[in-house]
Design a protein around this motif. Structure first.
Motif, PDB file in Angstrom:
ATOM      1  N   ALA A 141      32.500 -24.432   0.549  1.00 54.69           N
ATOM      2  CA  ALA A 141      31.821 -25.560  -0.094  1.00 54.69           C
ATOM      3  C   ALA A 141      32.693 -26.797   0.054  1.00 54.69           C
ATOM      4  O   ALA A 141      33.892 -26.756  -0.228  1.00 54.69           O
ATOM      5  N   SER A 142      32.081 -27.870   0.522  1.00 54.60           N
ATOM      6  CA  SER A 142      32.821 -29.113   0.701  1.00 54.60           C
ATOM      7  C   SER A 142      31.871 -30.291   0.599  1.00 54.60           C
ATOM      8  O   SER A 142      30.749 -30.226   1.094  1.00 54.60           O
ATOM      9  N   GLY A 143      32.354 -31.348  -0.034  1.00 57.13           N
ATOM     10  CA  GLY A 143      31.512 -32.524  -0.158  1.00 57.13           C
ATOM     11  C   GLY A 143      31.462 -33.364   1.102  1.00 57.13           C
ATOM     12  O   GLY A 143      30.466 -34.036   1.365  1.00 57.13           O
ATOM     13  N   GLY A 144      32.526 -33.332   1.912  1.00 55.71           N
ATOM     14  CA  GLY A 144      32.549 -34.218   3.063  1.00 55.71           C
ATOM     15  C   GLY A 144      33.159 -33.669   4.330  1.00 55.71           C
ATOM     16  O   GLY A 144      33.152 -34.350   5.352  1.00 55.71           O
ATOM     17  N   VAL A 145      33.705 -32.455   4.281  1.00 57.66           N
ATOM     18  CA  VAL A 145      34.355 -31.876   5.458  1.00 57.66           C
ATOM     19  C   VAL A 145      33.417 -30.870   6.115  1.00 57.66           C
ATOM     20  O   VAL A 145      33.132 -29.822   5.554  1.00 57.66           O
ATOM     21  N   PRO A 146      32.913 -31.147   7.306  1.00 54.26           N
ATOM     22  CA  PRO A 146      32.039 -30.193   7.987  1.00 54.26           C
ATOM     23  C   PRO A 146      32.805 -28.924   8.370  1.00 54.26           C
ATOM     24  O   PRO A 146      33.982 -28.982   8.742  1.00 54.26           O
ATOM     25  N   LEU A 147      32.132 -27.800   8.285  1.00 52.82           N
ATOM     26  CA  LEU A 147      32.742 -26.521   8.604  1.00 52.82           C
ATOM     27  C   LEU A 147      33.304 -26.506  10.020  1.00 52.82           C
ATOM     28  O   LEU A 147      32.614 -26.902  10.969  1.00 52.82           O
ATOM     29  N   ASP A 148      34.558 -26.036  10.156  1.00 50.35           N
ATOM     30  CA  ASP A 148      35.223 -25.870  11.449  1.00 50.35           C
ATOM     31  C   ASP A 148      35.343 -27.169  12.244  1.00 50.35           C
ATOM     32  O   ASP A 148      35.486 -27.148  13.471  1.00 50.35           O
ATOM     33  N   SER A 149      35.285 -28.272  11.558  1.00 49.73           N
ATOM     34  CA  SER A 149      35.508 -29.549  12.236  1.00 49.73           C
ATOM     35  C   SER A 149      37.006 -29.757  12.416  1.00 49.73           C
ATOM     36  O   SER A 149      37.831 -28.970  11.940  1.00 49.73           O
ATOM     37  N   GLY A 150      37.349 -30.828  13.081  1.00 53.04           N
ATOM     38  CA  GLY A 150      38.754 -31.113  13.326  1.00 53.04           C
ATOM     39  C   GLY A 150      39.562 -31.373  12.075  1.00 53.04           C
ATOM     40  O   GLY A 150      40.801 -31.319  12.111  1.00 53.04           O
ATOM     41  N   VAL A 151      38.886 -31.659  10.958  1.00 53.71           N
ATOM     42  CA  VAL A 151      39.601 -31.912   9.706  1.00 53.71           C
ATOM     43  C   VAL A 151      39.429 -30.780   8.702  1.00 53.71           C
ATOM     44  O   VAL A 151      39.816 -30.914   7.539  1.00 53.71           O
ATOM     45  N   ASP A 152      38.833 -29.664   9.146  1.00 59.17           N
ATOM     46  CA  ASP A 152      38.722 -28.477   8.296  1.00 59.17           C
ATOM     47  C   ASP A 152      39.938 -27.601   8.564  1.00 59.17           C
ATOM     48  O   ASP A 152      39.980 -26.837   9.518  1.00 59.17           O
ATOM     49  N   PHE A 153      40.943 -27.706   7.687  1.00 57.58           N
ATOM     50  CA  PHE A 153      42.140 -26.883   7.816  1.00 57.58           C
ATOM     51  C   PHE A 153      42.083 -25.674   6.887  1.00 57.58           C
ATOM     52  O   PHE A 153      43.054 -24.902   6.816  1.00 57.58           O
ATOM     53  N   ALA A 154      40.957 -25.497   6.213  1.00 55.23           N
ATOM     54  CA  ALA A 154      40.808 -24.406   5.250  1.00 55.23           C
ATOM     55  C   ALA A 154      40.225 -23.152   5.883  1.00 55.23           C
ATOM     56  O   ALA A 154      40.802 -22.069   5.780  1.00 55.23           O
ATOM     57  N   THR A 155      39.078 -23.294   6.544  1.00 52.18           N
ATOM     58  CA  THR A 155      38.385 -22.125   7.086  1.00 52.18           C
ATOM     59  C   THR A 155      39.194 -21.414   8.163  1.00 52.18           C
ATOM     60  O   THR A 155      39.354 -20.182   8.108  1.00 52.18           O
ATOM     61  N   PRO A 156      39.729 -22.119   9.172  1.00 55.75           N
ATOM     62  CA  PRO A 156      40.545 -21.416  10.170  1.00 55.75           C
ATOM     63  C   PRO A 156      41.770 -20.733   9.549  1.00 55.75           C
ATOM     64  O   PRO A 156      42.158 -19.641   9.968  1.00 55.75           O
ATOM     65  N   TYR A 157      42.375 -21.376   8.569  1.00 53.61           N
ATOM     66  CA  TYR A 157      43.545 -20.793   7.913  1.00 53.61           C
ATOM     67  C   TYR A 157      43.188 -19.490   7.209  1.00 53.61           C
ATOM     68  O   TYR A 157      43.889 -18.472   7.353  1.00 53.61           O
ATOM     69  N   LEU A 158      42.081 -19.492   6.457  1.00 51.89           N
ATOM     70  CA  LEU A 158      41.704 -18.284   5.734  1.00 51.89           C
ATOM     71  C   LEU A 158      41.309 -17.166   6.698  1.00 51.89           C
ATOM     72  O   LEU A 158      41.610 -15.996   6.467  1.00 51.89           O
ATOM     73  N   ARG A 159      40.649 -17.518   7.795  1.00 49.71           N
ATOM     74  CA  ARG A 159      40.366 -16.509   8.828  1.00 49.71           C
ATOM     75  C   ARG A 159      41.662 -15.880   9.342  1.00 49.71           C
ATOM     76  O   ARG A 159      41.756 -14.666   9.529  1.00 49.71           O
ATOM     77  N   GLN A 160      42.663 -16.720   9.602  1.00 49.02           N
ATOM     78  CA  GLN A 160      43.942 -16.226  10.104  1.00 49.02           C
ATOM     79  C   GLN A 160      44.595 -15.278   9.103  1.00 49.02           C
ATOM     80  O   GLN A 160      45.110 -14.212   9.474  1.00 49.02           O
ATOM     81  N   VAL A 161      44.591 -15.637   7.836  1.00 46.61           N
ATOM     82  CA  VAL A 161      45.186 -14.794   6.802  1.00 46.61           C
ATOM     83  C   VAL A 161      44.483 -13.444   6.737  1.00 46.61           C
ATOM     84  O   VAL A 161      45.132 -12.384   6.681  1.00 46.61           O
ATOM     85  N   LEU A 162      43.162 -13.460   6.745  1.00 49.67           N
ATOM     86  CA  LEU A 162      42.400 -12.215   6.669  1.00 49.67           C
ATOM     87  C   LEU A 162      42.669 -11.342   7.889  1.00 49.67           C
ATOM     88  O   LEU A 162      42.846 -10.120   7.762  1.00 49.67           O
ATOM     89  N   ASN A 163      42.690 -11.940   9.062  1.00 45.79           N
ATOM     90  CA  ASN A 163      43.032 -11.182  10.267  1.00 45.79           C
ATOM     91  C   ASN A 163      44.434 -10.584  10.161  1.00 45.79           C
ATOM     92  O   ASN A 163      44.671  -9.448  10.586  1.00 45.79           O
TER      93      ASN A 163
END
Length: 204
Positions: free
Chosen positions: A140-162
């Motif tokens: 959930a985000s008010g202004g950051v599109p998923l997996d965009s260049g400024v989304d540092f949350a989703t790729p990070y959490l994927r990495q942790v889970l992997n």
């Protein structure tokens, strides 16, 4: 087939009106069905402590050699790891704060990413131990599109889970929620209710 066990991790600081909480609850209930169980770990209502020098020392001490004081230090972490090990599916509600994950979620990650418990070191490098599970990231985000260049949350959490061995990772995209049409929001809610998402596919 045994009844599924779901771990729902809420990390939004908002207890009311939270998109990630709403969608995570719908998804967890769908995954559990009539016979499953949902364990809710709410990181806002019950904050997870930051790791400190005492925790690091206890964690890096061989389990057979830990003092009672060190075992006491790790009790909270042991409980969090136990929840993860017991879960068949993990639902993580993740708002994006300032382009990254909430501090509460980072504290949870630091408590569960433990050598000998959720990963181990091998000659080939780190090896995750939490295999055979599915994780769902509800973004959930008010202004950051998923997996965009400024989304540092989703790729990070994927990495942790992997890293801890969870490779079946699925995403429900609730980003820019306030800018979506109501029909689009209902479609995403319906997606969460049916839990019918292919690996690594986000709702658009």
């Amino acid at each position: 087939m045994s009844a599924p066990t779901i771990l729902q991790v809420n990390s939004s600081a908002r207890l009311e009106g939270s998109v990630s909480r709403e969608l995570s609850q719908l998804l967890s209930q769908a995954l559990a069905g009539e016979s499953g169980t949902v364990t809710v770990r709410d990181l806002a209502e019950t904050p997870v402590p930051q790791v400190d020098a005492g925790w690091v020392g206890a964690n890096f001490t061989d389990p057979a050699e830990r003092t009672q004081a060190q075992r006491d230090i790790l009790k909270g972490s042991d409980a969090l790891v136990g929840e993860l090990k017991a879960a068949d599916q993990i639902v993580i509600g993740m708002p994006i704060y300032n382009f990254s994950i909430p501090a509460s979620l980072k504290a949870w990650i630091d408590q569960i990413a433990r050598a000998r418990e959720t990963f181990r070191y091998s000659e080939a490098g780190p090896e995750g131990l939490l295999t055979g599970k599915t994780a769902w990231i509800v973004v959930a985000s008010g202004g950051v599109p998923l997996d965009s260049g400024v989304d540092f949350a989703t790729p990070y959490l994927r990495q942790v889970l992997n890293f801890v061995g969870i490779t079946d990772i699925r995403v429900i995209d609730g980003s820019r929620w306030d800018f979506r049409e109501e029909t689009d929001r209902e479609a995403i809610r319906a997606l969460a209710r049916t839990a019918d998402v292919q690996p690594a596919q986000a709702a658009e």
